[in-house]
Design a protein around this motif. Structure first.
Motif, PDB file in Angstrom:
ATOM      1  N   LEU A 112      -4.020  -3.893  16.586  1.00  0.00           N
ATOM      2  CA  LEU A 112      -4.435  -2.971  15.710  1.00  0.00           C
ATOM      3  C   LEU A 112      -4.274  -3.430  14.070  1.00  0.00           C
ATOM      4  CD1 LEU A 112      -2.819   0.317  16.995  1.00  0.00           C
ATOM      5  CD2 LEU A 112      -5.289  -0.599  17.362  1.00  0.00           C
ATOM      6  N   TYR A 113      -3.228  -4.318  13.864  1.00  0.00           N
ATOM      7  CA  TYR A 113      -3.023  -4.649  12.592  1.00  0.00           C
ATOM      8  C   TYR A 113      -2.798  -6.406  12.494  1.00  0.00           C
ATOM      9  CZ  TYR A 113      -2.538  -0.082  11.581  1.00  0.00           C
ATOM     10  OH  TYR A 113      -2.766   1.564  11.443  1.00  0.00           O
ATOM     11  N   ASN A 114      -3.480  -7.048  11.584  1.00  0.00           N
ATOM     12  CA  ASN A 114      -3.379  -8.573  11.402  1.00  0.00           C
ATOM     13  C   ASN A 114      -1.990  -8.930  10.905  1.00  0.00           C
ATOM     14  OD1 ASN A 114      -6.099  -8.685  12.452  1.00  0.00           O
ATOM     15  ND2 ASN A 114      -6.876  -8.364  10.450  1.00  0.00           N
ATOM     16  N   SER A 115      -1.266  -8.031  10.094  1.00  0.00           N
ATOM     17  CA  SER A 115       0.037  -8.451   9.449  1.00  0.00           C
ATOM     18  C   SER A 115       0.734  -7.156   9.252  1.00  0.00           C
ATOM     19  CB  SER A 115      -0.501  -9.104   8.106  1.00  0.00           C
ATOM     20  OG  SER A 115      -0.776  -8.330   7.266  1.00  0.00           O
ATOM     21  N   GLY A 256       6.733  -9.509   4.891  1.00  0.00           N
ATOM     22  CA  GLY A 256       6.761 -10.468   6.030  1.00  0.00           C
ATOM     23  C   GLY A 256       7.807 -11.510   5.785  1.00  0.00           C
ATOM     24  N   GLN A 257       8.408 -11.686   4.730  1.00  0.00           N
ATOM     25  CA  GLN A 257       9.567 -12.584   4.463  1.00  0.00           C
ATOM     26  C   GLN A 257      10.872 -11.877   4.068  1.00  0.00           C
ATOM     27  OE1 GLN A 257       9.418 -16.065   4.863  1.00  0.00           O
ATOM     28  NE2 GLN A 257       6.959 -15.913   5.440  1.00  0.00           N
ATOM     29  N   MET A 258      10.833 -11.434   3.043  1.00  0.00           N
ATOM     30  CA  MET A 258      12.026 -10.748   2.459  1.00  0.00           C
ATOM     31  C   MET A 258      12.836  -9.522   3.335  1.00  0.00           C
ATOM     32  SD  MET A 258      11.761 -12.833  -0.204  1.00  0.00           S
ATOM     33  CE  MET A 258      13.276 -12.199  -1.154  1.00  0.00           C
ATOM     34  N   PHE A 259      11.737  -8.619   3.841  1.00  0.00           N
ATOM     35  CA  PHE A 259      12.430  -7.703   4.765  1.00  0.00           C
ATOM     36  C   PHE A 259      13.110  -8.179   5.876  1.00  0.00           C
ATOM     37  CE2 PHE A 259      13.021  -3.450   4.557  1.00  0.00           C
ATOM     38  CZ  PHE A 259      12.143  -2.706   3.700  1.00  0.00           C
ATOM     39  N   PRO A 260      12.620  -9.259   6.658  1.00  0.00           N
ATOM     40  CA  PRO A 260      13.399  -9.546   7.757  1.00  0.00           C
ATOM     41  C   PRO A 260      14.526 -10.693   7.573  1.00  0.00           C
ATOM     42  CG  PRO A 260      11.251 -10.998   7.609  1.00  0.00           C
ATOM     43  CD  PRO A 260      11.072  -9.628   6.695  1.00  0.00           C
ATOM     44  N   GLU A 261      14.549 -11.476   6.283  1.00  0.00           N
ATOM     45  CA  GLU A 261      15.542 -11.975   5.826  1.00  0.00           C
ATOM     46  C   GLU A 261      16.742 -11.082   5.373  1.00  0.00           C
ATOM     47  OE1 GLU A 261      14.582 -15.069   3.088  1.00  0.00           O
ATOM     48  OE2 GLU A 261      13.283 -15.982   4.028  1.00  0.00           O
TER      49      GLU A 261
END
Length: 450
Positions: A112-115, A256-261
């Motif tokens: 449904l979403y690409n990112s 995509g980078q800061m939240f998971p880290e």
């Protein structure tokens, strides 16, 4: 169309493809071509076999190439009629590292979403979306009811696994621990109730040497249970509205980078030192952890390191890693052995030929050293520890939710977002083990006392 004669083998198929009239009849529509391929595969290889599937794919490609070379304008049947595989685009590394789970709740929403950034932007603009995009977002809302609902949107599995992949680059515990998928909020997991290897192993398994035709002696291992409960970890951040509106690339990088880290940071802190109250029980706080008394208060000496190494469960020596606080680096870099009675010390264990500090081999007694601020500071219990994370269990609900805070930050023109995941962590072994030859207890979790 005229009913074509179905070829029986590759030679008859090649002969048919060489006849433009027969080819025209076969490819008059995607449905006719699909029916012909199915009929040919059934006749040549037998219905339902793997060979039939391979023939289907090969014949489709051959016909597509034939049509392309002869200037025919027709869609390939695999593009027009075949339902797309929602998992075809999943990075193989995600599946290989155990991050992507096709059975997870979010797998129903892949594609449904690409990112993740695109998903969050849709959530923020949900009142401005057209009917198609609003329908996609509604699907995420509907499926979120399959897990404990916080009023959020279920993150598709491909995006969830990608977030985890990013977090693994900075995680201490998750890449080394045993991750247990959780299909429900509460999952019991078997644990061996072992306290000693004297006369038995693994909690009661006993081995006997028995004469031929002699009577066998029964033994029974004792098993206990560890209950993993999905604890809620929420990541919260306020994002400038300009970042979301002006640059999808920058917004993607943030989400995509800061939240998971950030999530991995709080996961690690709990997995290492959590007290188990409303959060995971950290590996250093489990009942199996052994504390080794240090030689000198607030210092780390070579004798301490040797004492800790000697208390490590032998089967864990090949997997264990050292965990050290950054404040412990100056003392670790000066660790040295003192020779005999003359008091002459060896060169520091971390130094070789006067190398610069950034070239130091980060290992002690052959085991890697992980420097992390997520363990206690120098002088506290656990400022240095030796841990085999193969004896630590992480329960992963494998479902994440995303939501936008309903609060508006008008004064700063910011938009607040949350990512909610549910995980738990518990040491697998419940107590230290007395070795078969007696002496001090052993454990896969050894820490330096305060």
């Amino acid at each position: 169309m005229a009913t074509p004669t179905i070829p029986r083998n590759a030679d008859e198929l090649a002969e048919m493809l060489a006849d433009p009239k027969q080819v025209k009849d076969v490819v008059s529509s995607p449905e006719d071509l699909k029916n012909f391929i199915t009929a040919y595969a059934n006749r040549a290889q037998g219905e339902g076999t793997d060979l039939q599937r391979l023939v289907d794919e090969g014949v489709q490609k051959g016909m597509a190439d034939f049509l392309k070379e002869n200037g025919q304008d027709i869609k390939r049947p695999d593009m027009a009629a075949k339902k797309p595989d929602p998992y075809a685009a999943v990075d193989a590394s995600l599946q290989g590292r155990g991050l992507f789970n096709q059975a997870a709740e979010g797998s129903k929403l892949d594609g449904l979403y690409n990112s993740t950034g695109e998903l969050f932007r849709s959530i923020a603009r949900r009142n401005e979306l057209n009917a198609e995009d609003a329908g996609k977002l509604a699907s995420l809302k509907n499926y979120s009811s399959d897990i404990p609902s916080d009023g959020g949107y279920l993150i598709p599995e491909t995006l969830r696994s990608e977030l985890l992949r990013v977090s693994l680059e900075t995680s201490v515990v998750r890449p080394r621990a045993r991750v247990i998928p959780m299909e429900t909020l509460r999952v019991p997991f078997p644990a061996i109730d072992s306290t000693t290897n004297v006369n038995s192993v693994y909690g009661g398994i006993v081995g006997y040497w028995t004469e031929e035709s002699g009577q066998l002696t029964e033994s029974q291992a004792r098993f206990s249970r560890i209950v993993l409960e999905a604890r809620k970890l929420t990541g919260f951040a306020k994002v400038p509205s300009e970042l979301m509106q002006d640059s999808l690339v920058s917004f993607d990088a943030f989400i995509g980078q800061m939240f998971p880290e950030a999530l991995s940071f709080f996961e690690d802190t709990a997995f290492l030192t959590g007290d188990g109250v409303g959060k995971p029980l950290g590996v250093l706080n489990g009942n199996a952890a052994i504390s080794v008394t240090r030689t000198t208060s607030s210092q780390i000496q070579f004798a301490d390191v040797v004492g800790m190494y000697a208390r490590m469960l032998p089967q864990s020596l090949s997997r264990a890693v050292w965990l050290a606080s950054p404040s412990a680096i100056p003392q670790l870099a000066q660790l040295a052995m003192t020779r005999g009675t003359d008091g002459i010390a060896s060169p520091p264990l971390w130094l070789s030929g006067g190398q610069a500090i950034d070239n130091l081999p980060m290992n002690i007694l052959g085991r890697p050293v992980v420097i992390t601020e997520k363990v206690p500071a120098l002088g506290s219990a656990g400022d240095l520890s030796l841990v085999d994370f193969g004896f630590y269990l992480i329960g992963d609900r494998q479902a994440m939710q995303a939501r936008q805070s309903e609060e508006r930050y008008f004064e700063t023109d910011e938009i607040a977002f949350r990512i909610i995941e549910r995980v738990d962590g518990r040491p697998w072994l419940q107590s230290a083990i007395t070795p078969a030859n007696g002496g001090s207890t052993l454990s896969p979790i050894v820490k330096l006392a305060a």
